[in-house]
Design a protein around this motif. Structure first.
Motif, short mmCIF file in Angstrom:
data_model
loop_
_atom_site.label_atom_id
_atom_site.label_comp_id
_atom_site.label_asym_id
_atom_site.label_seq_id
_atom_site.Cartn_x
_atom_site.Cartn_y
_atom_site.Cartn_z
N ASP A 16 -2.99 -3.82 -10.81
CA ASP A 16 -4.24 -3.52 -10.11
C ASP A 16 -4.79 -4.83 -9.58
N GLU A 17 -5.30 -4.80 -8.37
CA GLU A 17 -5.85 -5.99 -7.70
C GLU A 17 -4.80 -7.10 -7.61
N ILE A 18 -3.62 -6.73 -7.16
CA ILE A 18 -2.53 -7.70 -7.00
C ILE A 18 -2.92 -8.81 -6.03
N GLY A 19 -3.82 -8.53 -5.10
CA GLY A 19 -4.29 -9.53 -4.16
C GLY A 19 -5.09 -10.64 -4.82
N GLU A 20 -5.55 -10.42 -6.04
CA GLU A 20 -6.31 -11.43 -6.78
C GLU A 20 -5.42 -12.37 -7.58
N LEU A 21 -4.13 -12.07 -7.66
CA LEU A 21 -3.22 -12.94 -8.41
C LEU A 21 -3.16 -14.31 -7.75
N ALA A 24 0.49 -19.08 -7.63
CA ALA A 24 1.53 -19.49 -8.59
C ALA A 24 2.08 -18.28 -9.34
N LEU A 25 1.22 -17.35 -9.73
CA LEU A 25 1.70 -16.14 -10.41
C LEU A 25 2.45 -15.23 -9.46
N GLN A 26 2.02 -15.20 -8.20
CA GLN A 26 2.77 -14.42 -7.21
C GLN A 26 4.19 -14.99 -7.07
N ALA A 27 4.30 -16.31 -7.10
CA ALA A 27 5.61 -16.95 -7.01
C ALA A 27 6.47 -16.58 -8.22
N ASN A 28 5.87 -16.55 -9.41
CA ASN A 28 6.62 -16.16 -10.61
C ASN A 28 7.09 -14.71 -10.50
N LEU A 29 6.24 -13.86 -10.01
CA LEU A 29 6.60 -12.46 -9.82
C LEU A 29 7.74 -12.32 -8.82
N LYS A 66 1.22 -13.67 -0.80
CA LYS A 66 2.28 -14.53 -0.26
C LYS A 66 3.12 -13.64 0.65
N HIS A 67 3.48 -14.17 1.81
CA HIS A 67 4.17 -13.34 2.79
C HIS A 67 5.46 -12.72 2.25
N ASP A 68 6.18 -13.45 1.41
CA ASP A 68 7.44 -12.92 0.89
C ASP A 68 7.20 -11.85 -0.19
N LEU A 69 6.08 -11.92 -0.91
CA LEU A 69 5.75 -10.85 -1.85
C LEU A 69 5.32 -9.61 -1.08
#
Length: 172
Positions: A16-21, A24-29, A66-69
């Motif tokens: 939920d609220e993935i846009g708030e990540l 750095a966490l988006q990169a880990n994901l 992140k554009h790739d996510l």
């Protein structure tokens, strides 16, 4: 402990609220998604693998990711806000009150009508629905849920009713 990614193995990971990540966490994901589910648990000494479906929800524009996510989230659904779905309010009220009864049975006990089989139905006054239909909801269902909890806390009888102070804004 398995962590969120490990616990999601074989199922769905809902963020939920993935846009708030943070980025750095988006990169880990992204690494987990790109490496076939491989991840390194915090404090662990070995690499693990998890197979899961990822679902993310956000009020932000997809450009905040992140554009790739964002590219890996292939199916996007834009849902209209509660202002555009006023006909859903009575159904949502019923659902939210049933959920409240499951979460806090003691808080809801005086409002429940145990008729027949199945879950007890909450007793509500017509003025509650009438007033909720005129409210402005800037945070959608969360604000509706909060208004219902305030109505429960201010209702003097055995039915949930509207009272002044339940919600501050009214639509015109």
């Amino acid at each position: 402990r398995p962590g969120l990614v490990g616990a999601a193995h074989g199922g769905t990971l809902f963020l939920d609220e993935i846009g708030e990540l943070p980025l750095a966490l988006q990169a880990n994901l992204l690494r987990v998604l790109d490496e076939g589910g491989e991840y390194h648990p915090l404090g662990g000494s070995s690499t693990k693998r998890s197979s899961f479906r990822l679902i993310g929800a956000t009020n932000r524009d997809a450009a905040s990711l992140k554009h790739d996510l964002a590219a890996r989230l292939v199916l996007r659904l834009a849902l209209p806000d509660l202002e555009a779905r006023r006909d859903d309010i009575p159904l949502l009220v019923r659902h939210l009150l049933r959920r409240a009864a499951m979460k806090s049975p003691a808080a809801m006990a005086r409002f429940l009508d145990p008729k027949g089989e199945g879950p007890a139905e909450p007793r509500i006054k017509a003025n509650l629905i009438e007033e909720l239909l005129h409210l402005r909801f800037s945070t959608n269902v969360r604000e509706l849920d909060a208004a219902l909890w305030r109505a429960m806390s201010t209702s003097p009888g055995d039915a949930i009713a509207w009272s002044e102070g339940v919600a501050p804004q009214r639509s015109s």
